[in-house]
Scaffold this active site. Structure first.
Site, PDB file in Angstrom:
ATOM      1  N   CYS A 144      -2.217  52.931   4.306  1.00  0.00           N
ATOM      2  CA  CYS A 144      -3.391  52.133   3.960  1.00  0.00           C
ATOM      3  C   CYS A 144      -3.466  50.979   4.959  1.00  0.00           C
ATOM      4  CB  CYS A 144      -3.222  51.603   2.548  1.00  0.00           C
ATOM      5  SG  CYS A 144      -4.500  50.458   2.022  1.00  0.00           S
ATOM      6  N   CYS A 147      -9.744  52.750   8.062  1.00  0.00           N
ATOM      7  CA  CYS A 147      -9.341  52.812   6.647  1.00  0.00           C
ATOM      8  C   CYS A 147      -8.976  54.260   6.421  1.00  0.00           C
ATOM      9  CB  CYS A 147     -10.518  52.402   5.763  1.00  0.00           C
ATOM     10  SG  CYS A 147     -10.299  52.804   4.004  1.00  0.00           S
TER      11      CYS A 147
HETATM   12  N1  DGL Z   1      -7.375  53.261   2.223  1.00  0.00           N
HETATM   13  C1  DGL Z   1      -7.358  51.859   2.359  1.00  0.00           C
HETATM   14  C2  DGL Z   1      -7.249  51.449   3.838  1.00  0.00           C
HETATM   15  O1  DGL Z   1      -6.769  52.204   4.648  1.00  0.00           O
HETATM   16  C3  DGL Z   1      -8.363  50.966   1.747  1.00  0.00           C
HETATM   17  C4  DGL Z   1      -9.196  51.224   0.595  1.00  0.00           C
HETATM   18  C5  DGL Z   1      -9.266  50.042  -0.357  1.00  0.00           C
HETATM   19  O2  DGL Z   1     -10.078  49.126  -0.184  1.00  0.00           O
HETATM   20  O3  DGL Z   1      -8.459  50.061  -1.277  1.00  0.00           O
HETATM   21  O4  DGL Z   1      -7.630  50.372   4.206  1.00  0.00           O
END
Ligand code: DGL
Length: 285
Positions: free
Chosen positions: A75, A188
Site C-alpha cells: 500500500c 496506489c
Molecule cells: N491501496 C492503497 C495505496 O496503495 C490506498 C487505498 C486507501 O486509500 O486506503 O495507496
C-alpha cells in the site's frame, strides 16, 4: 537463526495489495503467504497520518504473531506514512514498502511530464514529496500530482468497469493528458486493478502511447532480494506453498475478491485489530 518455512505477511487497506500479491506469487512460488486486507478500516488515503501509522503497527504485530518472517506493505499510503516506524519496531526484519514509481516514469517520459495518480495522503506525505523533489532534480522530469479521491473505494466495491468508475478515471486522467503527460504512475496499489479501464480510456482519447507505471513487479523482486540476503528463501518442497487471507471486514467480501481478481480460493479469516487511540474522532458538537 533463519525460518525459511515461515510465511511472508502482506497487507493493504483492502484488496489493492492483491495487485502486488500476484507478482509475489509469480516470482516466489514456493513461499507461504499471508494476506491481510484492512477493509474494516479503509480507506487509509483520507485518514490522518498518525492514525495510519498506529494501525500499520498493529497489523505488523498481528502478522508477526502469525509467524511472519518478512512484511510487505502493499500500500503506497501506508508505506509513505509508516514504513519507517515499522522498520524501527522490527529491526533486522525484511520489510518491503511500495512507492509510486517516479524513477521508472522519469526514464520513460519523452515529454518530460509525468502524471501521478495516488491517494491524497500519499501525495501529501513528506516521504513522497522528498522522492518527487529528488527525482525532479536528478532527471528534470515534472510530476503532475492527481489525488484520486474515491477511486480506491470504487475498486473495493468491485466496481472495476462501471460507468461511475470510468467517469472518475476520465475526470482524473484527461487533464493530465491536456497538460502534456505521456506517462502515468499508478501510485496506489488499487489502481492496477483498473488498468484495463485506463487503457481503454487512453485508446478512446487517441493516446494509446501513454505509458503506465506499476511497481508490483519491482516490489516482488525486492522481496526476493531481501529474503535471499537473509537466507530466508523457501526452497521447493513436497509441502506446497500456501496462502491464507485475513480481513478486518467480512470474509465473504475478501473471498469474492480473491476469486474475482485472482481466480483463487484460499481460506479467509476475520480478525479484530485494535483501533488507534482517538479513532474514530468525536463528532463535532
Ligand atoms: N491501496 C492503497 C495505496 O496503495 C490506498 C487505498 C486507501 O486509500 O486506503 O495507496
Amino acid at each position: 537463526m533463519t525460518f525459511p518455512d515461515a510465511p511472508v505477511g502482506i497487507f493493504d487497506s483492502g484488496v489493492g495489495g492483491l495487485s502486488v500479491l500476484r507478482h509475489i506469487q509469480a516470482q516466489l512460488p514456493h513461499e507461504h503467504l499471508l494476506y491481510l486486507a484492512d477493509t474494516g478500516f479503509a480507506p487509509y488515503g483520507d485518514k490522518p497520518e498518525h492514525i495510519v501509522v498506529e494501525r500499520v503497527l498493529a497489523i505488523g504485530d498481528f502478522l508477526l504473531a502469525q509467524g511472519a518472517k518478512a512484511l510487505v506493505v502493499a500500500c503506497n499510503t501506508a508505506t509513505v506514512a509508516a514504513v519507517r516506524e515499522l522498520r524501527e519496531r522490527h529491526p533486522g526484519m525484511p520489510i518491503v514498502g511500495v512507492e509510486p514509481g517516479l524513477k521508472p516514469a522519469a526514464s520513460l517520459t519523452r515529454s518530460g511530464k509525468v502524471g501521478v495518480l495516488a491517494t491524497e495522503r500519499t501525495l501529501r506525505g513528506a516521504k513522497f514529496l522528498q522522492l518527487r523533489d529528488q527525482i525532479h532534480r536528478d532527471s528534470g522530469a515534472e510530476f503532475l500530482l492527481q489525488p484520486c479521491v474515491g477511486l480506491a473505494d470504487q475498486i473495493e466495491f468491485g466496481e472495476l468497469d462501471s460507468t461511475a468508475t470510468s467517469a472518475m478515471l476520465k475526470r482524473f486522467i484527461m487533464p493530465l493528458l491536456t497538460e502534456g503527460a505521456d506517462t502515468l504512475v499508478l501510485g496506489c496499489t488499487h489502481y492496477p486493478l483498473v488498468r484495463a479501464s485506463i487503457e481503454r480510456l487512453l485508446k478512446d482519447a487517441g493516446r494509446p502511447d501513454v505509458a503506465l507505471v506499476d511497481t508490483g513487479d519491482a516490489v516482488a523482486r525486492q522481496l526476493a532480494r531481501l529474503l535471499a540476503g537473509a537466507s530466508q528463501l523457501r526452497a521447493q518442497s513436497t509441502i506446497p506453498a500456501s496462502l491464507t487471507g485475513y480481513t478486518s471486514a467480512s470474509a465473504t467480501a475478501l473471498t469474492a475478491a480473491f476469486r474475482n481478481l485472482l481466480g483463487i480460493d484460499p481460506p479467509v479469516h476475520e480478525v479484530a485489530l485494535p483501533l488507534p487511540a482517538g479513532w474514530p474522532p468525536a463528532p463535532a458538537s
